[in-house]
Every structure is written in structure tokens, then in C-alpha cells.
Design a protein around this motif. Structure first.
Motif, PDB file in Angstrom:
ATOM      1  N   UNK A 154      -5.527   6.176 -11.702  1.00  0.00           N
ATOM      2  CA  UNK A 154      -5.805   5.623 -13.031  1.00  0.00           C
ATOM      3  C   UNK A 154      -6.858   4.526 -12.960  1.00  0.00           C
ATOM      4  N   UNK A 155      -6.758   3.703 -11.908  1.00  0.00           N
ATOM      5  CA  UNK A 155      -7.672   2.561 -11.758  1.00  0.00           C
ATOM      6  C   UNK A 155      -8.562   2.815 -10.534  1.00  0.00           C
ATOM      7  N   UNK A 156      -9.453   3.773 -10.704  1.00  0.00           N
ATOM      8  CA  UNK A 156     -10.288   4.214  -9.584  1.00  0.00           C
ATOM      9  C   UNK A 156     -11.398   3.213  -9.289  1.00  0.00           C
ATOM     10  N   UNK A 157     -11.832   3.205  -8.019  1.00  0.00           N
ATOM     11  CA  UNK A 157     -12.851   2.250  -7.561  1.00  0.00           C
ATOM     12  C   UNK A 157     -14.183   2.419  -8.287  1.00  0.00           C
ATOM     13  N   UNK A 158     -14.551   3.648  -8.606  1.00  0.00           N
ATOM     14  CA  UNK A 158     -15.850   3.897  -9.232  1.00  0.00           C
ATOM     15  C   UNK A 158     -15.843   3.613 -10.730  1.00  0.00           C
ATOM     16  N   UNK A 159     -14.651   3.425 -11.294  1.00  0.00           N
ATOM     17  CA  UNK A 159     -14.568   3.121 -12.721  1.00  0.00           C
ATOM     18  C   UNK A 159     -14.752   4.328 -13.616  1.00  0.00           C
ATOM     19  N   UNK A 194       0.833  -1.207   0.000  1.00  0.00           N
ATOM     20  CA  UNK A 194       0.000   0.000   0.000  1.00  0.00           C
ATOM     21  C   UNK A 194       0.863   1.251   0.000  1.00  0.00           C
ATOM     22  N   UNK A 195       1.984   1.178   0.721  1.00  0.00           N
ATOM     23  CA  UNK A 195       2.885   2.327   0.756  1.00  0.00           C
ATOM     24  C   UNK A 195       3.456   2.658  -0.603  1.00  0.00           C
ATOM     25  N   UNK A 196       3.642   1.638  -1.449  1.00  0.00           N
ATOM     26  CA  UNK A 196       4.198   1.857  -2.788  1.00  0.00           C
ATOM     27  C   UNK A 196       3.116   2.242  -3.787  1.00  0.00           C
ATOM     28  N   UNK A 197       2.001   1.502  -3.747  1.00  0.00           N
ATOM     29  CA  UNK A 197       0.950   1.699  -4.758  1.00  0.00           C
ATOM     30  C   UNK A 197      -0.033   2.803  -4.400  1.00  0.00           C
ATOM     31  N   UNK A 198      -0.125   3.116  -3.114  1.00  0.00           N
ATOM     32  CA  UNK A 198      -1.124   4.075  -2.603  1.00  0.00           C
ATOM     33  C   UNK A 198      -2.554   3.621  -2.906  1.00  0.00           C
ATOM     34  N   UNK A 199      -2.708   2.322  -3.146  1.00  0.00           N
ATOM     35  CA  UNK A 199      -4.037   1.770  -3.421  1.00  0.00           C
ATOM     36  C   UNK A 199      -4.859   1.741  -2.138  1.00  0.00           C
ATOM     37  N   UNK A 255       2.800   6.757 -10.016  1.00  0.00           N
ATOM     38  CA  UNK A 255       1.543   7.481  -9.780  1.00  0.00           C
ATOM     39  C   UNK A 255       0.696   6.668  -8.803  1.00  0.00           C
ATOM     40  N   UNK A 256      -0.267   7.314  -8.207  1.00  0.00           N
ATOM     41  CA  UNK A 256      -1.167   6.610  -7.293  1.00  0.00           C
ATOM     42  C   UNK A 256      -2.045   5.663  -8.101  1.00  0.00           C
TER      43      UNK A 256
END
Length: 728
Positions: free
Chosen positions: A180-185, A131-136, A175-176
Motif C-alpha cells: 500500500x505504501x510503496x517506495x516509488x509512490x 520487519x517480520x510483522x510489517x514486511x516493510x 497486508x504487506x
């Protein structure tokens, strides 16, 4: 096991308890303990011993500084912790099955859950780093959704499937992830809506590559573009390649002999491509299409920083994988350690599942017992019976709720089912877990000590008798020794009778030193029959008053002179002061078979005087009074009500008790409450009288449970309080 020696001191509130339970005549010991006496503390102590954990040694929560002593011996030797099984109905109700629904014996399930806890801890530590790397916002679900090939895939199985890929070098996208791959699509929706623009950018980009002397794109879609060039640059950035006297020769024939030289060429070529007027024009259109949409603001910022990723957005899902490869590449060592841990535990898990499968007959036995014996509005089945045997899946229970409106049962999730059921039905539901543990021990031929703490509490009568019958069958197995704890007087009497318990029935009482001891159990059969044989004892003689009055009520009615006479013994009425114990004795001779020849040596005493005299004697026996004896509590209860009526009639003289047809004590208390300026202290005492002394005492034994449960000390205190008010 023939004898169980129990010595407890300062264990969960039990100040002292010493007893040796003898199992030589019966495999079951029954202990009746009023609420708050010892049951839960006793069970918790054995539960701690069963865990064999130094950290959970019983301690006194009330007096934590007192020394704790806990010795449990079986036939003179320390008891084996694993032989103890404690079933506490309350704790079972809130049992947490979050980790697994693995249907197996306790030992197998604990091992299974421990492995998953270990894996869960390793996974959690890894996800923190990822999570620290991807900020997902949710690395686990994102990785699974990206790489899963089956519904049952987990993070572990997904990582295992890409193990060889993440061992190789991959570009890291700075990038976070959710930009780019947001939860809401929203980004995906934008790309789908403007795919023509994205396609145009891609085509323009590919065209530039095809005309570049440095970048290349062939017909098969294999390109050496900005990404590949950047990867090449990064791979030789430490100069090691060039220091080994290697060179890079371009298609133009130019040779590169240093990382700095390569960096310069790549930067120049990327700038040439990205700054192409036609490509920039297309990018401006994309940027304008994004506009001021707040939900795409983060996406817009990423493209403004690096529009070289736009061509890769054409294959959105494949790009998602590349991004995760880049993130995971930063944690290659951690990911491999997690994968290897999973591999090593999988073999153990498979072994446990194999052992669990061998217990399938036990499962069938338990479910058959449960469905046949217990009366609940649901049936229990094993959902994936075939999968358990053929596919090494763990067994799951399903519950089919019978709604009474259709013949076909309706399958319900466990959580929904528990909301539908009553508390007693929920208790029967959790009893299934207890049955499995017991049957598993039976299947494994284990010698076991079962501590069962009010397991039938809140059951209706059908299910209460079902568990009693199950216990009766269990008592026939010599490998099981049972200590059954209950605060339910009816359950106590029924178990003692159905299991034919004789010397192994006890009642828990306080001893003179403040500890707890087990006294031989009483009142296992009809209380009236027990009293009628001892009617010449003063307290029993008094205790029979409500019994005989009840008999006369049923046989002659409330208007009979005998009924009225006995009512006058229990209340202050006109004529109460003239009734002698001889008069009552004559009634006993007439109505009680065992009293046909009853003789008493206190016949000249007035009955109301005898009641109050005996109450005074009992009150002065403190602290040596027997806490269990029902006759003591009956005398005190009757005396408290007589004293209460004396007090109210003294305070309100104009009351005519002959006008009160029934429930006289309660009516008088209400009169006092409605009087002018009632004394708050007296009101408080009268409230306790209403709460603590039974209004109706009948031949029916159930009416005695409140008195059995109640402390004689509390009744003595209340009696003295009322008496003091009368005498003031």
C-alpha cells in the motif's frame, strides 16, 4: 616517569626485545628502525596494552604456538594502560567515524560511541521483529518519515513521541506494508489520479453507514463503521466481558450476551455494506482503473482481499499512521523496552555532551595550532560552535578547501576533501585527530606515554617540520614521555637535531639470537664529517672514495686526473690495477681537512684488492656483523659492483671499458642482457645488483638512506653469489 622497562617475547613477530628507556635527560626517545624491523609490531603491542583487554593480549602471528611474554613497567611498576596513547599513521587514515563525529577526548568519545553501539544493537533487534510483522523493506526510515516532526528526529525520538498511543489497542492490518505504501509512490500517484472514484466510494460507503441500523456516521465525520465494529469484536472475543455478566445493548434495543452472537451480527452487517450493488459497482471501476499495471499488482491484490480499507485511503498519510500503530501494537512490550532504554541512556549522553562542551577551549587551541602550523589547502573550523554550547549538539568539523582560484574558501564534505588531497595532505588531515588526543591529555593534566609510529610519513617538508616543532614544544612538558618510531632516515636526523636528543637516540638492529635490540643511534649529523675522522680504518677509508670523488667533481670537474683516478677505484678500468691505497691517501690529505696528517698502515695494498679483501672479511663476520655500520654496507656495495664488472668482462671479453663514460656497471649489465644466450641464473643475480646497490653515492646524506635501510645480511648474500659466479 624516569625509566620504562620493556620486555617483549613473540609479540606480533618480535621474537625478543628487552630494553630500558631512560627519560631522565630527555622526555623523548627516538628509534630508527628499517622497514620490517619492529616499528609496527612495537606500536601494536603498546596499543593492546593500552586497551587493557585480555582478549587482545599480543600474540605472535608468525609462530602462534610460541609463548608470548609482554612486560611493560614504569619506574618498576606495571604501567597504567590508560596512560598509553598510540598514534599509528596508517590506522588513522582508515579511521571509521561512522558512529559519531563527536569531537571530544578519547575517553569521552569511547563512552559516547559505546552507548550508541548499545542503542544501535537494541534498535537492530527491534527492527528485525518489526520487519517480520510489517514486511516493510526499510522499517526505520518508514517509521521516521511517518512520524517525524523535525529533521533531526530518529527512530527513538519518533517512538517516544507516540509512546502513549502505541500502549492502546489498535487494529492490525494484515497486508504487506509496501503493498500500500510503496517506495516509488505508485499507489499514492494512483490515488491522486483517481481521487474522484475514491471519493465516490467513500461517499457511497458513508451513505450506507448512515442508513444502517448498526453502523453510524455523523456530520462531524465520527463513524462507527466496519473498522470500529471489528475492533469491538476483537476486544471481547475471549468471552471475559460476557462471563462477567456484562451485556452490549444496540441502539435498536437488542441485547448481545456472547461473543458469538456479536460476531454473527457484525459479519452480517459488514456483508450487507460490502455487497451493496452501488458500492460494488464503484469498486469495480476502481479495480478496472488499476488494470494490469504490474507496479500496482500487489495493491490490487490487497483491495481484492479487503476492499473495506478503500475509504481510509482518502486520508492516505493518516491511514499510514494507523497501519504502523497496528504493527507496533503487536510489539508493544518490545517498543516500550526500547523507549525506556533510550530514556535511560539520554541522561548519560547529556552528561557526556556537557563534559565535552567544557573542552571547547581545547578544541579552539588544537584548531588554532593546526591551521597555523600545517601547510594544507584547507582550513578547519567547528561548524556548529553555537549549537554545541546552546543546544547540546555534538561538535562537527568542517573543512574549507582553498582552490587557489578564489579568495573565498570552498566548503567541502570530508569524503570529497579526502579525494582531492594528496596522500601527504591526507596524512596532515588525520594528524588533527592525534593533536586533539594529545592536547586533551594536556588539558586534563594526565601523565602519558606517547608511542608515535611514523606520524610524519608521506608529509612534505613543510608539514614534516611542523610536526617536529610541535614535538619539540611537547617535549618541554614533563607529563609527556614520547617514543618516536621512524623508518625515514632524514626525519630521524632532523628530529635528533631539532629536539637536541643525545643519549636517547637509537637504531633497531637484529642481535645474534634473532631478537631485536636498540643500539645507540649513529649518523645523526654529517656522515662525511664522521668518516673523515676515522679515515685510517680500512672500511671507512674505502667508504670515503665516493665522497672525495664527488668533491673533486664539484671542484675540478669530471675530466680531472684525480676524478678519473677515483672512478678507476670504483670500476674496472685500464689502470685500476695500478692504483695503491697510498695514492688515494695522498688525495685524501689534499681534499679533506681532517685528513691533512692522515697515516695508514696498509698503504702498499692496491685499492681494488683492499676493497675485495675487506668485503671477504665482512662476509665472514656473519652472523656477528653490525647491521647498522654504514661503512660495512658501502664496502659491500662497492665490492659487489666490482665483482659484477669482473664477471661480465670475463663473459664478454671484447668490451672496451674506456668507451663507457658513465654508469659503467649498469651499461655492462645491459650489454650482458643483450648478449647471445645469457645465463638465467646470472641474469637474476644482476637484477639484484641493480636493485640493491646504489648507483650514485654522494656527499648528500639522503643518498645513503637506501643503504641504511638495507640489511647487511642481504648484501653479504648478494656479494657471495656474484663472487661465486666470478670464480666458477
Amino acid at each position: 616517569m624516569e625509566a620504562l622497562e620493556v620486555t617483549l617475547e613473540n609479540c606480533f613477530g618480535i621474537s625478543k626485545f628487552e630494553h630500558t628507556f631512560d627519560f631522565s635527560d630527555n622526555n623523548c626517545v627516538l628509534i630508527y628502525a628499517p622497514n620490517g624491523m619492529m616499528k609496527s609490531s612495537f606500536a601494536r603491542t603498546f596499543e593492546c596494552i593500552s586497551k587493557d583487554d585480555k582478549k587482545s593480549v599480543p600474540c605472535d602471528r608468525i609462530y602462534p604456538k610460541r609463548k608470548t611474554n609482554c612486560i611493560i613497567k614504569c619506574d618498576g611498576n606495571p604501567i597504567e594502560p590508560k596512560s598509553i596513547f598510540v598514534a599509528n599513521a596508517e590506522s588513522d587514515i582508515v579511521a571509521d567515524n561512522r558512529i559519531t563525529t563527536f569531537l571530544a577526548s578519547k575517553e569521552l568519545k569511547e563512552k559516547y560511541d559505546n552507548i550508541y553501539q548499545e542503542l544501535d544493537k537494541a534498535k537492530s533487534d527491534f527492527l528485525v521483529k518489526l520487519k517480520g510483522i510489517s514486511k516493510s523493506t526499510d522499517c526505520e526510515s518508514e517509521v521516521i518519515s511517518t512520524f517525524q516532526t523535525a529533521e533531526t528526529d530518529t527512530l527513538f525520538s519518533c517512538l517516544l513521541s507516540i509512546e502513549n498511543i502505541i500502549r492502546k489497542a489498535h487494529k492490525f492490518y494484515d497486508f504487506r506494508y509496501n503493498d500500500i505504501f510503496d517506495k516509488k509512490g505508485n499507489v499514492k500517484k494512483f490515488l491522486d489520479k483517481h481521487k474522484d472514484l475514491i471519493q465516490q466510494y467513500f461517499n457511497d460507503y458513508q451513505g450506507l453507514l448512515s442508513h444502517s441500523k448498526f453502523f453510524k456516521s455523523n456530520k462531524d465525520g465520527v463513524s462507527f463503521g466496519t473498522y470500529q465494529a471489528s475492533a469491538l469484536r476483537d476486544s471481547v472475543a475471549d468471552e471475559a466481558f460476557f462471563l462477567a455478566n456484562h451485556k452490549i445493548k444496540l441502539s435498536s434495543g437488542k441485547e448481545i450476551t456472547s461473543a458469538e452472537q456479536l460476531q454473527s451480527i457484525i459479519d452480517a452487517e459488514i456483508t450487507k455494506v460490502i455487497n451493496d450493488d452501488k458500492l460494488k459497482s464503484t469498486f469495480d471501476k476502481i479495480d478496472k482503473a488499476i488494470g494490469n499495471n504490474s507496479e500496482l499488482r500487489a495493491f490490487k491484490a490487497v483491495l481484492e482481499r479487503d476492499n473495506s480499507i478503500i475509504p481510509q485511503l482518502m486520508t492516505y498519510n493518516e491511514f499510514k499512521k494507523l497501519v504502523w500503530y497496528g504493527f507496533l501494537c503487536k510489539l508493544t512490550d518490545d517498543a516500550i523496552v526500547l523507549i525506556n532504554t533510550y530514556k535511560s541512556k539520554t541522561a548519560i549522553l547529556n552528561d557526556l555532551i556537557d563534559k565535552a562542551q567544557k573542552e571547547s577551549r581545547t578544541w579552539e587551541t588544537i584548531i588554532d595550532i593546526y591551521n597555523k602550523r600545517f601547510c594544507v589547502p584547507f582550513m578547519v573550523e567547528i561548524k556548529n560552535k553555537a549549537d554545541v554550547i546552546l543546544k547540546q549538539e555534538t561538535a562537527n568539523l568542517i573543512f574549507k578547501y582553498k582552490d587557489g582560484r578564489s579568495e573565498e574558501p570552498v566548503e567541502q564534505p570530508k569524503e570529497t576533501l579526502l579525494k582531492i588531497l594528496s596522500r601527504g595532505e591526507c596524512r596532515a588531515f588525520y594528524t588533527l585527530q592525534i593533536l586533539f588526543e594529545i592536547e586533551a591529555r594536556k588539558h586534563n593534566l594526565e601523565d602519558s606515554l606517547l608511542i608515535l609510529d611514523d606520524i610524519a610519513d608521506s608529509f612534505d617538508y613543510k608539514n614534516k617540520y611542523a610536526i617536529i616543532e610541535y614535538l619539540a614544544d611537547l617535549c618541554k612538558d614533563k607529563k609527556f614521555k614520547i617514543i618516536l618510531l621512524t623508518h625515514n632516515f632524514d626525519f630521524y636526523r632532523t628530529v635528533a637535531s631539532r629536539l637536541n636528543l643525545k643519549k636517547s637516540v637509537f637504531m633497531a638492529i637484529h642481535d645474534t639470537n634473532g631478537g631485536i635490540k636498540c643500539k645507540m643511534g649513529q649518523y645523526r649529523k654529517d656522515v662525511f664529517h664522521h668518516f673523515s675522522k676515522r679515515a685510517n680504518e680500512k672500511r671507512v677509508f674505502i667508504g670515503l672514495l665516493p665522497f672525495v670523488r664527488n668533491i673533486i667533481e664539484y671542484s675540478k670537474g669530471e675530466q680531472s686526473t684525480e676524478y678519473i683516478s677515483l672512478t678507476n677505484c670504483l670500476h674496472i678500468k685500464n689502470g685500476s690495477e695500478t692504483i695503491s691505497t697510498d695514492d688515494i691517501c695522498q688525495l685524501y690529505r689534499s681534499y679533506i681537512h681532517n685528513c691533512n696528517n692522515l697515516n695508514i698502515d696498509f698503504g702498499a695494498t692496491l685499492i681494488t684488492e683492499l676493497i675485495l679483501q675487506e668485503a671477504d672479511v665482512i662476509a665472514n663476520e656473519n652472523p656477528l656483523i653490525d647491521e647498522i655500520l654504514l661503512e660495512n654496507k658501502l664496502v659491500l656495495s662497492i665490492a659487489i659492483r666490482l665483482r659484477t664488472e669482473q664477471l661480465i668482462l670475463k663473459l664478454i671479453s671484447e668490451i672496451d671499458t674506456s668507451e663507457i663514460p658513465s654508469n659503467q656497471t649498469r651499461v655492462l649489465i645491459e650489454r650482458y642482457k643483450q648478449s647471445d644466450d645469457p645465463n638465467p641464473k646470472i641474469l637474476s643475480i644482476l637484477d639484484k645488483v641493480s636493485l640493491m646497490t646504489p648507483e650514485n653515492i654522494h656527499v648528500n646524506a639522503f643518498m645513503y638512506e637506501p643503504l641504511i635501510d638495507m640489511s647487511a645480511m642481504h648484501l653479504i648474500t648478494l656479494y657471495n653469489e656474484v663472487k661465486e659466479c666470478v670464480e666458477d
